[in-house]
Design a protein around this motif. Sequence first.
Motif, PDB file in Angstrom:
ATOM      1  N   SER A   1       1.587  -9.868  19.508  1.00 40.02           N
ATOM      2  CA  SER A   1       1.850  -9.783  18.079  1.00 40.02           C
ATOM      3  C   SER A   1       1.112 -10.902  17.349  1.00 40.02           C
ATOM      4  O   SER A   1       0.965 -12.008  17.866  1.00 40.02           O
ATOM      5  CB  SER A   1       3.351  -9.912  17.824  1.00 40.02           C
ATOM      6  OG  SER A   1       3.598 -10.110  16.460  1.00 40.02           O
ATOM      7  N   CYS A   2       0.675 -10.609  16.137  1.00 43.04           N
ATOM      8  CA  CYS A   2       0.035 -11.634  15.321  1.00 43.04           C
ATOM      9  C   CYS A   2       1.046 -12.652  14.804  1.00 43.04           C
ATOM     10  O   CYS A   2       0.684 -13.746  14.418  1.00 43.04           O
ATOM     11  CB  CYS A   2      -0.686 -11.002  14.135  1.00 43.04           C
ATOM     12  SG  CYS A   2      -2.234 -10.180  14.583  1.00 43.04           S
ATOM     13  N   SER A   3       2.307 -12.279  14.785  1.00 41.33           N
ATOM     14  CA  SER A   3       3.320 -13.184  14.241  1.00 41.33           C
ATOM     15  C   SER A   3       3.842 -14.171  15.279  1.00 41.33           C
ATOM     16  O   SER A   3       4.411 -15.194  14.929  1.00 41.33           O
ATOM     17  CB  SER A   3       4.487 -12.381  13.652  1.00 41.33           C
ATOM     18  OG  SER A   3       5.062 -11.567  14.669  1.00 41.33           O
ATOM     19  N   VAL A   4       3.659 -13.878  16.564  1.00 46.95           N
ATOM     20  CA  VAL A   4       4.117 -14.783  17.618  1.00 46.95           C
ATOM     21  C   VAL A   4       2.945 -15.064  18.544  1.00 46.95           C
ATOM     22  O   VAL A   4       2.460 -14.178  19.243  1.00 46.95           O
ATOM     23  CB  VAL A   4       5.285 -14.165  18.431  1.00 46.95           C
ATOM     24  CG1 VAL A   4       5.724 -15.124  19.528  1.00 46.95           C
ATOM     25  CG2 VAL A   4       6.441 -13.816  17.523  1.00 46.95           C
ATOM     26  N   LEU A   5       2.465 -16.311  18.532  1.00 48.43           N
ATOM     27  CA  LEU A   5       1.341 -16.687  19.374  1.00 48.43           C
ATOM     28  C   LEU A   5       1.860 -17.373  20.628  1.00 48.43           C
ATOM     29  O   LEU A   5       2.609 -18.340  20.559  1.00 48.43           O
ATOM     30  CB  LEU A   5       0.393 -17.630  18.622  1.00 48.43           C
ATOM     31  CG  LEU A   5      -0.250 -17.051  17.366  1.00 48.43           C
ATOM     32  CD1 LEU A   5      -1.147 -18.076  16.717  1.00 48.43           C
ATOM     33  CD2 LEU A   5      -1.025 -15.795  17.695  1.00 48.43           C
ATOM     34  N   LEU A   6       1.476 -16.853  21.762  1.00 46.67           N
ATOM     35  CA  LEU A   6       1.928 -17.389  23.045  1.00 46.67           C
ATOM     36  C   LEU A   6       0.788 -18.103  23.748  1.00 46.67           C
ATOM     37  O   LEU A   6      -0.376 -17.708  23.640  1.00 46.67           O
ATOM     38  CB  LEU A   6       2.441 -16.251  23.934  1.00 46.67           C
ATOM     39  CG  LEU A   6       3.577 -15.396  23.365  1.00 46.67           C
ATOM     40  CD1 LEU A   6       3.870 -14.222  24.287  1.00 46.67           C
ATOM     41  CD2 LEU A   6       4.825 -16.244  23.176  1.00 46.67           C
ATOM     42  N   ASP A   7       1.133 -19.158  24.486  1.00 40.70           N
ATOM     43  CA  ASP A   7       0.135 -19.878  25.279  1.00 40.70           C
ATOM     44  C   ASP A   7      -0.047 -19.243  26.653  1.00 40.70           C
ATOM     45  O   ASP A   7      -1.115 -19.315  27.248  1.00 40.70           O
ATOM     46  CB  ASP A   7       0.537 -21.340  25.456  1.00 40.70           C
ATOM     47  CG  ASP A   7       0.495 -22.096  24.133  1.00 40.70           C
ATOM     48  OD1 ASP A   7      -0.318 -21.730  23.280  1.00 40.70           O
ATOM     49  OD2 ASP A   7       1.282 -23.043  23.966  1.00 40.70           O
ATOM     50  N   ARG A   8       1.021 -18.647  27.157  1.00 39.64           N
ATOM     51  CA  ARG A   8       0.980 -18.088  28.511  1.00 39.64           C
ATOM     52  C   ARG A   8       1.745 -16.765  28.544  1.00 39.64           C
ATOM     53  O   ARG A   8       2.662 -16.547  27.779  1.00 39.64           O
ATOM     54  CB  ARG A   8       1.640 -19.048  29.522  1.00 39.64           C
ATOM     55  CG  ARG A   8       1.041 -20.440  29.521  1.00 39.64           C
ATOM     56  CD  ARG A   8       1.581 -21.297  30.653  1.00 39.64           C
ATOM     57  NE  ARG A   8       1.035 -20.927  31.947  1.00 39.64           N
ATOM     58  CZ  ARG A   8      -0.185 -21.198  32.349  1.00 39.64           C
ATOM     59  NH1 ARG A   8      -1.004 -21.827  31.549  1.00 39.64           N
ATOM     60  NH2 ARG A   8      -0.612 -20.835  33.533  1.00 39.64           N
TER      61      ARG A   8
ATOM     62  N   VAL B   1      -0.031 -16.663  33.508  1.00 41.99           N
ATOM     63  CA  VAL B   1      -1.448 -16.575  33.173  1.00 41.99           C
ATOM     64  C   VAL B   1      -1.659 -17.137  31.773  1.00 41.99           C
ATOM     65  O   VAL B   1      -0.939 -16.773  30.846  1.00 41.99           O
ATOM     66  CB  VAL B   1      -1.923 -15.097  33.217  1.00 41.99           C
ATOM     67  CG1 VAL B   1      -3.396 -15.003  32.894  1.00 41.99           C
ATOM     68  CG2 VAL B   1      -1.610 -14.473  34.555  1.00 41.99           C
ATOM     69  N   PRO B   2      -2.654 -18.047  31.601  1.00 46.27           N
ATOM     70  CA  PRO B   2      -2.924 -18.542  30.241  1.00 46.27           C
ATOM     71  C   PRO B   2      -3.517 -17.440  29.370  1.00 46.27           C
ATOM     72  O   PRO B   2      -4.264 -16.587  29.854  1.00 46.27           O
ATOM     73  CB  PRO B   2      -3.934 -19.677  30.465  1.00 46.27           C
ATOM     74  CG  PRO B   2      -4.536 -19.400  31.800  1.00 46.27           C
ATOM     75  CD  PRO B   2      -3.504 -18.685  32.603  1.00 46.27           C
ATOM     76  N   ILE B   3      -3.157 -17.461  28.092  1.00 45.11           N
ATOM     77  CA  ILE B   3      -3.631 -16.453  27.153  1.00 45.11           C
ATOM     78  C   ILE B   3      -4.718 -17.074  26.281  1.00 45.11           C
ATOM     79  O   ILE B   3      -4.532 -18.150  25.711  1.00 45.11           O
ATOM     80  CB  ILE B   3      -2.494 -15.938  26.260  1.00 45.11           C
ATOM     81  CG1 ILE B   3      -1.427 -15.276  27.112  1.00 45.11           C
ATOM     82  CG2 ILE B   3      -3.031 -14.957  25.217  1.00 45.11           C
ATOM     83  CD1 ILE B   3      -0.213 -14.855  26.317  1.00 45.11           C
ATOM     84  N   ARG B   4      -5.845 -16.397  26.197  1.00 45.72           N
ATOM     85  CA  ARG B   4      -6.921 -16.813  25.312  1.00 45.72           C
ATOM     86  C   ARG B   4      -7.168 -15.680  24.325  1.00 45.72           C
ATOM     87  O   ARG B   4      -7.383 -14.543  24.723  1.00 45.72           O
ATOM     88  CB  ARG B   4      -8.177 -17.135  26.109  1.00 45.72           C
ATOM     89  CG  ARG B   4      -7.981 -18.295  27.065  1.00 45.72           C
ATOM     90  CD  ARG B   4      -9.189 -18.546  27.899  1.00 45.72           C
ATOM     91  NE  ARG B   4     -10.271 -19.052  27.059  1.00 45.72           N
ATOM     92  CZ  ARG B   4     -11.500 -19.266  27.501  1.00 45.72           C
ATOM     93  NH1 ARG B   4     -11.816 -19.005  28.750  1.00 45.72           N
ATOM     94  NH2 ARG B   4     -12.421 -19.745  26.703  1.00 45.72           N
ATOM     95  N   TYR B   5      -7.122 -15.997  23.044  1.00 42.95           N
ATOM     96  CA  TYR B   5      -7.299 -14.988  22.003  1.00 42.95           C
ATOM     97  C   TYR B   5      -8.768 -14.906  21.601  1.00 42.95           C
ATOM     98  O   TYR B   5      -9.424 -15.921  21.400  1.00 42.95           O
ATOM     99  CB  TYR B   5      -6.445 -15.330  20.786  1.00 42.95           C
ATOM    100  CG  TYR B   5      -4.971 -15.343  21.091  1.00 42.95           C
ATOM    101  CD1 TYR B   5      -4.234 -14.161  21.104  1.00 42.95           C
ATOM    102  CD2 TYR B   5      -4.311 -16.536  21.382  1.00 42.95           C
ATOM    103  CE1 TYR B   5      -2.880 -14.173  21.390  1.00 42.95           C
ATOM    104  CE2 TYR B   5      -2.957 -16.552  21.669  1.00 42.95           C
ATOM    105  CZ  TYR B   5      -2.245 -15.369  21.668  1.00 42.95           C
ATOM    106  OH  TYR B   5      -0.911 -15.385  21.948  1.00 42.95           O
ATOM    107  N   GLU B   6      -9.273 -13.697  21.477  1.00 44.73           N
ATOM    108  CA  GLU B   6     -10.666 -13.498  21.090  1.00 44.73           C
ATOM    109  C   GLU B   6     -10.805 -13.652  19.578  1.00 44.73           C
ATOM    110  O   GLU B   6     -10.085 -13.011  18.812  1.00 44.73           O
ATOM    111  CB  GLU B   6     -11.131 -12.104  21.510  1.00 44.73           C
ATOM    112  CG  GLU B   6     -12.580 -11.832  21.189  1.00 44.73           C
ATOM    113  CD  GLU B   6     -13.005 -10.447  21.658  1.00 44.73           C
ATOM    114  OE1 GLU B   6     -14.210 -10.175  21.608  1.00 44.73           O
ATOM    115  OE2 GLU B   6     -12.153  -9.648  22.049  1.00 44.73           O
ATOM    116  N   PRO B   7     -11.746 -14.500  19.122  1.00 37.49           N
ATOM    117  CA  PRO B   7     -11.907 -14.655  17.675  1.00 37.49           C
ATOM    118  C   PRO B   7     -12.588 -13.431  17.070  1.00 37.49           C
ATOM    119  O   PRO B   7     -13.335 -12.724  17.743  1.00 37.49           O
ATOM    120  CB  PRO B   7     -12.799 -15.895  17.545  1.00 37.49           C
ATOM    121  CG  PRO B   7     -13.562 -15.946  18.832  1.00 37.49           C
ATOM    122  CD  PRO B   7     -12.647 -15.361  19.880  1.00 37.49           C
TER     123      PRO B   7
END
Length: 149
Positions: free
Chosen positions: A13-20, A45-51
């Motif tokens: 979700s765009c409203s909740v950003l998670l690190d893992r 697993v670490p989460i990386r968001y694509e710009p």
Amino acid sequence: PPQVSFTLELEFSCSVLLDRAEVTLQATSDSTEATPEDNVVKLSVPIRYEPDLFLSSDTNLHRYEVHPLGTFAHSGPEFTTTVKVQNLGCYAIQNITLHMALPALGHRQATILSVTHVLADNATCVLQPPREGTRVVPVPPEDLLHMDR
């Protein structure tokens, strides 16, 4: 031993950003097992968001005449170029660096462009000459005839 392969597809979700992303998998069976403790695995697993960046530019002067061999006696008309970097995604982006190289030298090192001032909105701009060791190649006028931009 039998193996099962599957794919997990997660939506964020765009409203909740998670690190893992943390997932616990547990296999169960009606049979009696000698080692049931190895039926559970926890994955993290670490989460990386694509710009989702959009780069655009616009200028108020679309035709610029450069006299051959640097024969112009005064500076040409001033024009403004606007460069915009937009984040179209819903995730915050940090530490963006944009490098722009401006064609400033012509035949016999004649100056064909000089930056008079830089205005920055929500950014820090540094105007600097090329780094030491950077090879600056002037463009002879005849070479410009073969370039469409």
